[in-house]
Scaffold this motif. Structure first.
Motif, PDB file in Angstrom:
ATOM      1  N   THR A 158       7.003  19.287  -7.033  1.00 35.11           N
ATOM      2  CA  THR A 158       8.413  19.463  -6.585  1.00 35.11           C
ATOM      3  C   THR A 158       9.472  19.083  -7.661  1.00 35.11           C
ATOM      4  OG1 THR A 158       8.729  17.532  -5.645  1.00 35.11           O
ATOM      5  CG2 THR A 158       7.602  19.126  -4.268  1.00 35.11           C
ATOM      6  N   GLU A 159       8.849  18.189  -8.584  1.00 32.61           N
ATOM      7  CA  GLU A 159       9.950  17.469  -9.538  1.00 32.61           C
ATOM      8  C   GLU A 159      10.592  16.630  -8.993  1.00 32.61           C
ATOM      9  OE1 GLU A 159      11.555  20.036 -12.577  1.00 32.61           O
ATOM     10  OE2 GLU A 159       9.446  20.556 -13.500  1.00 32.61           O
ATOM     11  N   GLU A 160      10.630  16.132  -7.771  1.00 38.10           N
ATOM     12  CA  GLU A 160      11.421  15.123  -7.140  1.00 38.10           C
ATOM     13  C   GLU A 160      10.964  13.775  -7.879  1.00 38.10           C
ATOM     14  OE1 GLU A 160      13.485  14.881  -4.849  1.00 38.10           O
ATOM     15  OE2 GLU A 160      13.403  16.699  -3.670  1.00 38.10           O
ATOM     16  N   VAL A 161      12.041  13.095  -8.280  1.00 40.82           N
ATOM     17  CA  VAL A 161      11.756  11.684  -8.951  1.00 40.82           C
ATOM     18  C   VAL A 161      11.886  10.469  -7.740  1.00 40.82           C
ATOM     19  CG1 VAL A 161      12.664  10.324 -10.600  1.00 40.82           C
ATOM     20  CG2 VAL A 161      13.001  12.784 -10.604  1.00 40.82           C
ATOM     21  N   TYR A 162      10.889   9.641  -7.972  1.00 41.68           N
ATOM     22  CA  TYR A 162      10.552   8.354  -7.229  1.00 41.68           C
ATOM     23  C   TYR A 162      10.416   7.326  -7.936  1.00 41.68           C
ATOM     24  CZ  TYR A 162       8.938  11.928  -3.632  1.00 41.68           C
ATOM     25  OH  TYR A 162       8.736  13.009  -2.944  1.00 41.68           O
ATOM     26  N   LEU A 163      11.135   6.287  -7.496  1.00 45.77           N
ATOM     27  CA  LEU A 163      11.188   5.055  -8.334  1.00 45.77           C
ATOM     28  C   LEU A 163       9.722   4.396  -8.187  1.00 45.77           C
ATOM     29  CD1 LEU A 163      12.286   2.624  -9.688  1.00 45.77           C
ATOM     30  CD2 LEU A 163      12.419   1.503  -7.481  1.00 45.77           C
ATOM     31  N   ASN A 164       9.094   3.818  -9.230  1.00 50.45           N
ATOM     32  CA  ASN A 164       7.633   3.349  -9.059  1.00 50.45           C
ATOM     33  C   ASN A 164       8.095   1.832  -9.181  1.00 50.45           C
ATOM     34  OD1 ASN A 164       5.159   2.736  -8.863  1.00 50.45           O
ATOM     35  ND2 ASN A 164       4.664   3.175 -11.242  1.00 50.45           N
ATOM     36  N   GLU A 165       8.707   1.179 -10.158  1.00 51.91           N
ATOM     37  CA  GLU A 165       8.948  -0.073 -10.278  1.00 51.91           C
ATOM     38  C   GLU A 165       9.874  -0.530 -11.201  1.00 51.91           C
ATOM     39  OE1 GLU A 165       5.068  -2.259 -10.821  1.00 51.91           O
ATOM     40  OE2 GLU A 165       5.113  -1.725 -12.864  1.00 51.91           O
ATOM     41  N   ILE A 166      10.492  -1.510 -11.438  1.00 53.02           N
ATOM     42  CA  ILE A 166      11.472  -2.277 -12.580  1.00 53.02           C
ATOM     43  C   ILE A 166      10.516  -3.370 -13.161  1.00 53.02           C
ATOM     44  CG2 ILE A 166      13.772  -3.091 -13.077  1.00 53.02           C
ATOM     45  CD1 ILE A 166      13.158  -1.299  -9.702  1.00 53.02           C
ATOM     46  N   ASN A 167      10.561  -3.493 -14.386  1.00 55.98           N
ATOM     47  CA  ASN A 167      10.064  -4.566 -15.152  1.00 55.98           C
ATOM     48  C   ASN A 167      10.951  -5.361 -15.907  1.00 55.98           C
ATOM     49  OD1 ASN A 167       6.886  -4.594 -15.184  1.00 55.98           O
ATOM     50  ND2 ASN A 167       7.744  -2.343 -15.046  1.00 55.98           N
ATOM     51  N   THR A 168      11.569  -6.442 -15.482  1.00 56.93           N
ATOM     52  CA  THR A 168      12.687  -7.339 -16.114  1.00 56.93           C
ATOM     53  C   THR A 168      12.483  -7.762 -17.659  1.00 56.93           C
ATOM     54  OG1 THR A 168      12.308  -9.291 -14.783  1.00 56.93           O
ATOM     55  CG2 THR A 168      13.645  -7.550 -14.073  1.00 56.93           C
ATOM     56  N   VAL A 225       0.847  -1.329   0.133  1.00 59.68           N
ATOM     57  CA  VAL A 225      -0.011   0.044   0.043  1.00 59.68           C
ATOM     58  C   VAL A 225       0.833   1.331   0.135  1.00 59.68           C
ATOM     59  CG1 VAL A 225      -1.964   1.207   1.017  1.00 59.68           C
ATOM     60  CG2 VAL A 225      -1.704  -1.187   1.263  1.00 59.68           C
ATOM     61  N   GLU A 226       0.842   1.988  -0.932  1.00 58.65           N
ATOM     62  CA  GLU A 226       1.469   3.145  -1.239  1.00 58.65           C
ATOM     63  C   GLU A 226       0.926   4.521  -1.170  1.00 58.65           C
ATOM     64  OE1 GLU A 226       5.261   2.133  -4.070  1.00 58.65           O
ATOM     65  OE2 GLU A 226       3.436   2.251  -4.951  1.00 58.65           O
ATOM     66  N   LYS A 227       1.581   5.473  -0.457  1.00 54.28           N
ATOM     67  CA  LYS A 227       0.999   7.027  -0.669  1.00 54.28           C
ATOM     68  C   LYS A 227       0.732   7.300  -2.020  1.00 54.28           C
ATOM     69  CE  LYS A 227       1.541  11.428   2.014  1.00 54.28           C
ATOM     70  NZ  LYS A 227      -0.126  11.285   2.498  1.00 54.28           N
ATOM     71  N   ALA A 228      -0.268   7.931  -2.415  1.00 55.33           N
ATOM     72  CA  ALA A 228      -0.471   8.528  -3.759  1.00 55.33           C
ATOM     73  C   ALA A 228       0.402   9.559  -4.036  1.00 55.33           C
ATOM     74  CB  ALA A 228      -1.799   8.580  -4.007  1.00 55.33           C
ATOM     75  N   ILE A 229       1.247  10.041  -5.130  1.00 56.87           N
ATOM     76  CA  ILE A 229       1.737  11.306  -5.427  1.00 56.87           C
ATOM     77  C   ILE A 229       1.174  11.884  -6.319  1.00 56.87           C
ATOM     78  CG2 ILE A 229       3.967  12.150  -5.975  1.00 56.87           C
ATOM     79  CD1 ILE A 229       5.167   9.712  -4.626  1.00 56.87           C
ATOM     80  N   ASN A 230       1.123  13.035  -6.393  1.00 54.86           N
ATOM     81  CA  ASN A 230       0.442  13.775  -7.565  1.00 54.86           C
ATOM     82  C   ASN A 230       1.761  13.945  -8.536  1.00 54.86           C
ATOM     83  OD1 ASN A 230      -1.031  15.361  -9.372  1.00 54.86           O
ATOM     84  ND2 ASN A 230      -0.513  17.323  -8.345  1.00 54.86           N
ATOM     85  N   ALA A 231       1.579  12.844  -9.471  1.00 54.91           N
ATOM     86  CA  ALA A 231       2.962  12.458 -10.240  1.00 54.91           C
ATOM     87  C   ALA A 231       2.552  12.353 -11.719  1.00 54.91           C
ATOM     88  CB  ALA A 231       3.620  11.568  -9.637  1.00 54.91           C
ATOM     89  N   ARG A 232       3.516  12.713 -12.405  1.00 60.60           N
ATOM     90  CA  ARG A 232       3.709  12.149 -13.809  1.00 60.60           C
ATOM     91  C   ARG A 232       4.449  10.734 -13.898  1.00 60.60           C
ATOM     92  NH1 ARG A 232       7.171  17.255 -16.173  1.00 60.60           N
ATOM     93  NH2 ARG A 232       7.202  16.175 -18.095  1.00 60.60           N
ATOM     94  N   GLU A 233       4.221   9.921 -14.741  1.00 61.51           N
ATOM     95  CA  GLU A 233       4.707   8.604 -14.939  1.00 61.51           C
ATOM     96  C   GLU A 233       5.645   8.533 -16.122  1.00 61.51           C
ATOM     97  OE1 GLU A 233       1.888   5.357 -14.525  1.00 61.51           O
ATOM     98  OE2 GLU A 233       0.230   6.536 -13.867  1.00 61.51           O
ATOM     99  N   VAL A 234       6.830   8.179 -15.696  1.00 61.90           N
ATOM    100  CA  VAL A 234       7.932   8.231 -16.685  1.00 61.90           C
ATOM    101  C   VAL A 234       8.537   6.943 -16.877  1.00 61.90           C
ATOM    102  CG1 VAL A 234      10.013   9.368 -17.282  1.00 61.90           C
ATOM    103  CG2 VAL A 234       8.332  10.678 -16.383  1.00 61.90           C
ATOM    104  N   GLU A 235       9.065   6.518 -17.808  1.00 64.01           N
ATOM    105  CA  GLU A 235       9.584   5.278 -17.867  1.00 64.01           C
ATOM    106  C   GLU A 235      10.626   5.198 -18.903  1.00 64.01           C
ATOM    107  OE1 GLU A 235       6.316   2.668 -19.522  1.00 64.01           O
ATOM    108  OE2 GLU A 235       5.321   2.766 -18.030  1.00 64.01           O
TER     109      GLU A 235
END
Length: 343
Positions: free
Chosen positions: A295-305, A207-217
């Protein structure tokens, strides 16, 4: 002589259908003049078959009914060492989690993608967090919910999540992909419903706190000296990029390159490569980030191998935008597998 390549598709995970579409795309784009191809389909109940029929039947699922083109005991193609490289175009459990990779290692057959440890680690969202916390990688605040403990005292977990994270939150099965089983909760009723949904897919829930964020891959490619393609940005058709928004809603958009200045793009690429190395990935992975809109802080979401390889998937699209065509990308992935196997 042509190099013999096994293309594995299907499998027992919730991403069985996506795997078939990815495999069909690979089969349409792989250089048939360079490789002898052995498609191997795995059904949802774990049966293996060689398949020599139409690629379209793999994509739409009709291959399982095509008795004339199916050969039983498809695993014998691997066990008899008829192939030189395995390309497991499989997503999720029993394909992306180290199990297929372990089988290939036991058989001493090179395979495309990361090894056993990094595959298993990246598949498990909770343990990915545990490891990367030690490297100081920024991630959303989270709570881990274990099915056994949750069922013993549901109220305790609900109150704990509310006190620690508040709302809104994302609820995710720890071992699942393509956003299967993921929901967003804005209140207690949605939280309880979301936990019950996620527990259908895994015994461990993030369960993760939602961030008002853009999704970048970011698509990363390589063994010891990995390179990153130009980052791309997801503009989801819905509140978040769930399964329907990814594969069924044409209103979802991919922005390539992502809307950052050159310095911002390079910063995200470097971070993706650093994380790739921290988790000992090889061959390929797609590293997904959340960038706070304020804030433009960058957070890891996940890694897909073993990221999606469909015609609309981000991984091949990002490399295409970086100058590497789909067929050449496949060539390089096979070469990387052989190089690692030779070590």
């Amino acid at each position: 002589m042509k190099k013999k390549i096994a293309i594995l598709f299907g499998g027992q995970s919730t991403e069985h259908e996506v795997s078939r579409v990815s495999a069909a795309s690979v089969l349409k784009n792989i250089d048939q003049a360079k490789y002898e191809i052995y498609p191997i389909g795995i059904t949802k109940d774990g049966k293996w078959f060689g398949y020599n029929g139409k690629i379209e039947n793999i994509e739409n699922g009709l291959w399982e009914k095509d008795e004339k083109q199916k050969t039983p005991n498809g695993q014998n193609i691997l066990f008899n060492k008829e192939v030189e490289v395995v390309f497991p175009v499989m997503h999720g459990l029993y394909g992306e989690d180290g199990t297929i990779q372990g089988l290939c290692k036991l058989l001493n057959i090179p395979f495309v993608g990361p090894g056993v440890l990094s595959s298993a680690l990246c598949m498990d969202k909770v343990y990915t967090k545990y490891v990367l916390e030690n490297f100081g990688i920024k991630q959303a605040e989270y709570v881990v919910v274990n099915k056994f403990d949750y069922n013993k005292n549901k109220d305790k977990f609900i109150k704990g999540i509310e006190e620690h994270l508040g709302y809104a939150v994302f609820i995710k099965p720890s071992n699942s992909g393509s956003s299967v089983g993921i929901t967003k909760a804005h209140n207690r009723e949605e939280l309880i419903k979301g936990l019950e949904e996620a527990l259908k897919y895994d015994r461990k829930i993030l369960v993760e706190k939602a961030i008002n964020a853009r999704e970048v891959e970011v698509a990363v490619l390589g063994n010891d000296e990995p390179k990153a393609a130009v980052p791309g940005e997801i503009i989801p058709a819905k509140e978040f990029y769930d399964y329907e928004a990814k594969y069924q809603n044409e209103a979802s958009k991919l922005l390539i390159p992502a809307a950052f200045n050159e310095e911002g793009l390079e910063r995200i690429k470097k971070l993706a490569i650093d994380i790739y190395k921290m988790l000992d990935c090889q061959g390929m992975s797609r590293v997904d980030f959340l960038v706070d809109k304020d804030t433009e802080e960058v957070y890891l979401n996940e890694i897909n191998t073993l990221p999606g390889f469909t015609s609309i998937s981000m991984y091949p699209k990002l490399w295409q935008a970086s100058g590497k065509e789909y067929s050449k990308l496949i060539d390089e992935l096979i070469e990387l597998a052989v190089d690692r196997g030779n070590e």
